[in-house]
Design a protein around this motif. Structure first.
Motif, short mmCIF file in Angstrom:
data_model
loop_
_atom_site.label_atom_id
_atom_site.label_comp_id
_atom_site.label_asym_id
_atom_site.label_seq_id
_atom_site.Cartn_x
_atom_site.Cartn_y
_atom_site.Cartn_z
N VAL A 156 0.83 -1.21 0.00
CA VAL A 156 0.00 0.00 0.00
C VAL A 156 0.86 1.26 0.00
O VAL A 156 0.35 2.35 -0.30
N PHE A 157 2.14 1.13 0.32
CA PHE A 157 3.03 2.29 0.34
C PHE A 157 3.77 2.48 -0.98
O PHE A 157 4.63 3.34 -1.08
N GLU A 158 3.44 1.68 -1.98
CA GLU A 158 4.04 1.85 -3.29
C GLU A 158 3.20 2.86 -4.07
O GLU A 158 2.45 2.52 -4.99
N ARG A 159 3.29 4.12 -3.66
CA ARG A 159 2.44 5.17 -4.20
C ARG A 159 3.03 6.53 -3.85
O ARG A 159 4.01 6.63 -3.10
N LEU A 160 2.42 7.58 -4.40
CA LEU A 160 2.79 8.93 -4.02
C LEU A 160 2.40 9.18 -2.56
O LEU A 160 1.41 8.63 -2.07
N SER A 161 3.16 10.02 -1.91
CA SER A 161 2.86 10.32 -0.51
C SER A 161 1.67 11.26 -0.41
O SER A 161 1.35 12.01 -1.34
N THR A 162 1.01 11.21 0.72
CA THR A 162 -0.10 12.10 1.04
C THR A 162 0.23 12.82 2.34
O THR A 162 1.16 12.43 3.05
N PRO A 163 -0.51 13.87 2.68
CA PRO A 163 -0.24 14.55 3.96
C PRO A 163 -0.26 13.61 5.16
O PRO A 163 0.51 13.79 6.11
N SER A 164 -1.08 12.58 5.13
CA SER A 164 -1.14 11.66 6.28
C SER A 164 0.15 10.86 6.43
O SER A 164 0.45 10.37 7.53
N ASP A 165 0.92 10.71 5.35
CA ASP A 165 2.19 9.99 5.44
C ASP A 165 3.24 10.79 6.19
O ASP A 165 4.27 10.24 6.60
N ARG A 166 3.02 12.08 6.38
CA ARG A 166 4.01 12.93 7.05
C ARG A 166 3.71 13.11 8.54
O ARG A 166 4.27 13.98 9.19
N ARG A 167 2.82 12.30 9.08
CA ARG A 167 2.57 12.31 10.52
C ARG A 167 3.82 11.85 11.27
O ARG A 167 4.63 11.08 10.73
#
Length: 214
Positions: A156-167
């Protein structure tokens, strides 16, 4: 056997799916420019016995959704890493996710000697000169490798980052310093430092022993 350990923390929610046990090993000779974990570079301290580390892991294993190992550079302690992961396998049937600054080809011999101990692996050094657009990466050269069926949950992490990934997960040590676990966007730490300064606090990066405010 002894292991150089920076810290262990549960729960970690920013370095893989679910509420994971995080183990940061101490010591890294790669010393990537711009690294936010400079405090983990020196391999000359943090020594604990393997038995004591495995006891600490076993305490949290029943509640943890998986184990994430980072550093420092885990593969600079190859035997200790293997022993830690064997201990995890005895304590839990949940996934193992390891971050390394080395390339996959560099650690293939270790993986061949220790089959099945790592379910998913993030490889490659941090490069401050490259973009940071992908989830769970400090820079876009880093690669996610799913090694076992259990590791498929990391896909599921093989994707562009989202704001929630920067928590960031925030934790406090016995000295009152604040440690943060996660992979911030490039400007996040500087923005936090400015905000703390504006509020009358003092902050420093891990080059000065962690990120803290007082």
């Amino acid at each position: 056997m002894t292991v150089a350990v920076s810290r262990i923390h549960f729960p970690v929610t920013t370095l893989g799916p679910g509420r994971r046990l995080g183990v940061w090993l101490q010591g890294c000779s790669l010393r990537c420019s711009g690294c936010i974990s400079v405090d983990t570079w020196d391999g000359g301290f943090g020594q604990v016995t393997l038995d004591s580390l495995l006891e600490a892991v076993a305490v949290h294993a029943p509640e943890a959704d998986g184990l994430t190992v980072s550093g420092g550079e885990p593969f600079e302690q190859p035997d200790a890493l293997a022993a830690l992961l064997l201990g995890w396998r005895q304590a839990s049937d949940r996934s193992v996710f390891v971050f390394t600054g080395r390339e996959f080809t560099d650690i293939e011999p270790w993986l061949e000697r220790n089959p099945g101990l790592i379910d998913a692996l993030m490889t490659g050094p941090f490069r401050s000169d490259l973009p940071q657009t992908l989830a769970l990466r400090g820079s876009d050269n880093q690669r996610l490798h799913v090694l076992t069926p259990l590791g498929a949950e990391m896909a599921v992490f093989e994707r562009l980052s989202t704001p929630s990934d920067r928590r960031m997960d925030v934790m406090f040590d016995e000295d009152g310093d604040v440690w943060m676990a996660g992979i911030p966007a490039r400007a996040d730490v500087a923005r936090l430092r400015r905000s703390l300064h504006a509020a009358g606090h003092r902050a420093s990066t891990s080059a000065d022993k962690g990120l803290f405010a007082e």
